[in-house]
Design a protein around this motif. Structure first.
Motif, PDB file in Angstrom:
ATOM      1  N   ALA A  90      15.398  15.413 -26.155  1.00 15.52           N
ATOM      2  CA  ALA A  90      14.878  14.073 -25.869  1.00 15.52           C
ATOM      3  C   ALA A  90      15.333  13.122 -26.971  1.00 15.52           C
ATOM      4  O   ALA A  90      15.494  13.529 -28.124  1.00 15.52           O
ATOM      5  CB  ALA A  90      13.358  14.092 -25.785  1.00 15.52           C
ATOM      6  N   ALA A  91      15.545  11.865 -26.590  1.00 15.52           N
ATOM      7  CA  ALA A  91      16.008  10.886 -27.568  1.00 15.52           C
ATOM      8  C   ALA A  91      15.496   9.500 -27.209  1.00 15.52           C
ATOM      9  O   ALA A  91      15.324   9.180 -26.033  1.00 15.52           O
ATOM     10  CB  ALA A  91      17.535  10.863 -27.622  1.00 15.52           C
ATOM     11  N   THR A  92      15.247   8.721 -28.231  1.00 15.52           N
ATOM     12  CA  THR A  92      14.948   7.305 -28.040  1.00 15.52           C
ATOM     13  C   THR A  92      15.850   6.515 -28.968  1.00 15.52           C
ATOM     14  O   THR A  92      16.261   6.997 -30.026  1.00 15.52           O
ATOM     15  CB  THR A  92      13.485   6.955 -28.365  1.00 15.52           C
ATOM     16  N   LEU A  93      16.188   5.307 -28.563  1.00 14.72           N
ATOM     17  CA  LEU A  93      16.867   4.393 -29.466  1.00 14.72           C
ATOM     18  C   LEU A  93      16.193   3.047 -29.341  1.00 14.72           C
ATOM     19  O   LEU A  93      15.832   2.614 -28.255  1.00 14.72           O
ATOM     20  CB  LEU A  93      18.372   4.314 -29.216  1.00 14.72           C
ATOM     21  N   GLY A 113      16.582  10.464 -22.209  1.00 17.57           N
ATOM     22  CA  GLY A 113      16.594   9.453 -23.251  1.00 17.57           C
ATOM     23  C   GLY A 113      15.914   8.187 -22.784  1.00 17.57           C
ATOM     24  O   GLY A 113      15.769   7.945 -21.580  1.00 17.57           O
ATOM     25  N   ALA A 114      15.503   7.381 -23.764  1.00 18.81           N
ATOM     26  CA  ALA A 114      14.915   6.080 -23.475  1.00 18.81           C
ATOM     27  C   ALA A 114      15.621   5.049 -24.346  1.00 18.81           C
ATOM     28  O   ALA A 114      15.757   5.238 -25.559  1.00 18.81           O
ATOM     29  CB  ALA A 114      13.409   6.085 -23.752  1.00 18.81           C
ATOM     30  N   GLY A 115      16.087   3.990 -23.706  1.00 17.23           N
ATOM     31  CA  GLY A 115      16.822   2.946 -24.408  1.00 17.23           C
ATOM     32  C   GLY A 115      15.926   1.846 -24.924  1.00 17.23           C
ATOM     33  O   GLY A 115      14.725   1.821 -24.651  1.00 17.23           O
ATOM     34  N   PRO A 116      16.504   0.906 -25.674  1.00 15.37           N
ATOM     35  CA  PRO A 116      15.720  -0.166 -26.281  1.00 15.37           C
ATOM     36  C   PRO A 116      15.063  -1.089 -25.248  1.00 15.37           C
ATOM     37  O   PRO A 116      14.069  -1.736 -25.544  1.00 15.37           O
ATOM     38  CB  PRO A 116      16.722  -0.938 -27.131  1.00 15.37           C
ATOM     39  N   ASP A 117      15.601  -1.096 -24.039  1.00 10.66           N
ATOM     40  CA  ASP A 117      15.024  -1.941 -22.987  1.00 10.66           C
ATOM     41  C   ASP A 117      13.999  -1.194 -22.149  1.00 10.66           C
ATOM     42  O   ASP A 117      13.495  -1.718 -21.153  1.00 10.66           O
ATOM     43  CB  ASP A 117      16.136  -2.480 -22.088  1.00 10.66           C
ATOM     44  N   GLY A 118      13.679   0.049 -22.535  1.00  7.53           N
ATOM     45  CA  GLY A 118      12.716   0.844 -21.798  1.00  7.53           C
ATOM     46  C   GLY A 118      13.328   1.677 -20.690  1.00  7.53           C
ATOM     47  O   GLY A 118      12.628   2.458 -20.041  1.00  7.53           O
ATOM     48  N   SER A 119      14.634   1.531 -20.473  1.00  9.61           N
ATOM     49  CA  SER A 119      15.287   2.321 -19.430  1.00  9.61           C
ATOM     50  C   SER A 119      15.296   3.791 -19.824  1.00  9.61           C
ATOM     51  O   SER A 119      15.368   4.142 -20.993  1.00  9.61           O
ATOM     52  CB  SER A 119      16.716   1.832 -19.196  1.00  9.61           C
ATOM     53  N   VAL A 120      15.207   4.648 -18.818  1.00  7.45           N
ATOM     54  CA  VAL A 120      15.220   6.088 -19.026  1.00  7.45           C
ATOM     55  C   VAL A 120      16.496   6.628 -18.404  1.00  7.45           C
ATOM     56  O   VAL A 120      16.898   6.201 -17.317  1.00  7.45           O
ATOM     57  CB  VAL A 120      13.979   6.742 -18.384  1.00  7.45           C
ATOM     58  N   PHE A 121      17.166   7.530 -19.118  1.00  4.25           N
ATOM     59  CA  PHE A 121      18.430   8.069 -18.626  1.00  4.25           C
ATOM     60  C   PHE A 121      18.503   9.561 -18.871  1.00  4.25           C
ATOM     61  O   PHE A 121      17.886  10.091 -19.787  1.00  4.25           O
ATOM     62  CB  PHE A 121      19.629   7.344 -19.255  1.00  4.25           C
ATOM     63  N   SER A 122      19.251  10.235 -18.003  1.00 10.85           N
ATOM     64  CA  SER A 122      19.424  11.683 -18.084  1.00 10.85           C
ATOM     65  C   SER A 122      20.681  12.019 -18.875  1.00 10.85           C
ATOM     66  O   SER A 122      21.483  11.130 -19.208  1.00 10.85           O
ATOM     67  CB  SER A 122      19.559  12.259 -16.667  1.00 10.85           C
ATOM     68  N   LYS A 123      20.864  13.295 -19.120  1.00 15.96           N
ATOM     69  CA  LYS A 123      22.095  13.763 -19.761  1.00 15.96           C
ATOM     70  C   LYS A 123      23.293  13.309 -18.944  1.00 15.96           C
ATOM     71  O   LYS A 123      24.264  12.782 -19.499  1.00 15.96           O
ATOM     72  CB  LYS A 123      22.084  15.286 -19.888  1.00 15.96           C
ATOM     73  N   GLU A 124      23.250  13.503 -17.629  1.00 12.67           N
ATOM     74  CA  GLU A 124      24.389  13.144 -16.785  1.00 12.67           C
ATOM     75  C   GLU A 124      24.654  11.643 -16.823  1.00 12.67           C
ATOM     76  O   GLU A 124      25.804  11.211 -16.836  1.00 12.67           O
ATOM     77  CB  GLU A 124      24.198  13.636 -15.349  1.00 12.67           C
TER      78      GLU A 124
END
Length: 121
Positions: A111-114, A32-43
């Motif tokens: 995959a997801a973005t917010l 996933g990718a957050g509104p601040d550009g951070s990328v995160f995994s399922k875990e």
């Protein structure tokens, strides 16, 4: 389960902080990718719910677009969200765009973005 039902199940799991339901709905390779550009995994996502560092107190669907074919689909959700993140209360209107894949286990988010959504008129 239809893709629409899977999206609604994911929203309910987010609201409830249901780590088991989230685990079932997120693909093992989900990113996933957050509104601040951070990328995160399922875990990373599951751990934020598990630890209590993220608590969604309101997730109210404003609009939802669902597109699917036999093996994949995309949902685009605009929602009003209230949450406590890292001990700080936040409120935002967000657009969630999710790429779903269908497997033997059903629909799962790959995959997801917010991102922030424009304010409603």
């Amino acid at each position: 389960m239809s893709l629409l039902a899977a999206e609604h199940a994911l929203q309910a799991a987010q609201r409830a902080g249901d780590v088991n339901a989230l685990d079932a709905l997120l693909h093992p390779g989900c990113v996933g990718a957050g509104p601040d550009g951070s990328v995160f995994s399922k875990e990373d996502d599951l751990e934020s719910y598990r630890s209590g560092s993220l608590q969604v107190t309101r997730l109210e669907e404003e609009s939802l677009d669902v597109q699917e074919d036999a093996a994949s689909g995309v949902t685009r959700l605009v929602a009003a969200v209230d949450a406590i993140q890292g001990g700080v209360a936040v409120s935002a209107r967000l657009i969630y765009t999710r790429l779903w894949v269908r497997s033997d286990e059903g629909w799962r988010v790959l995959a997801a973005t917010l991102a922030p959504a424009a304010e409603a008129a």
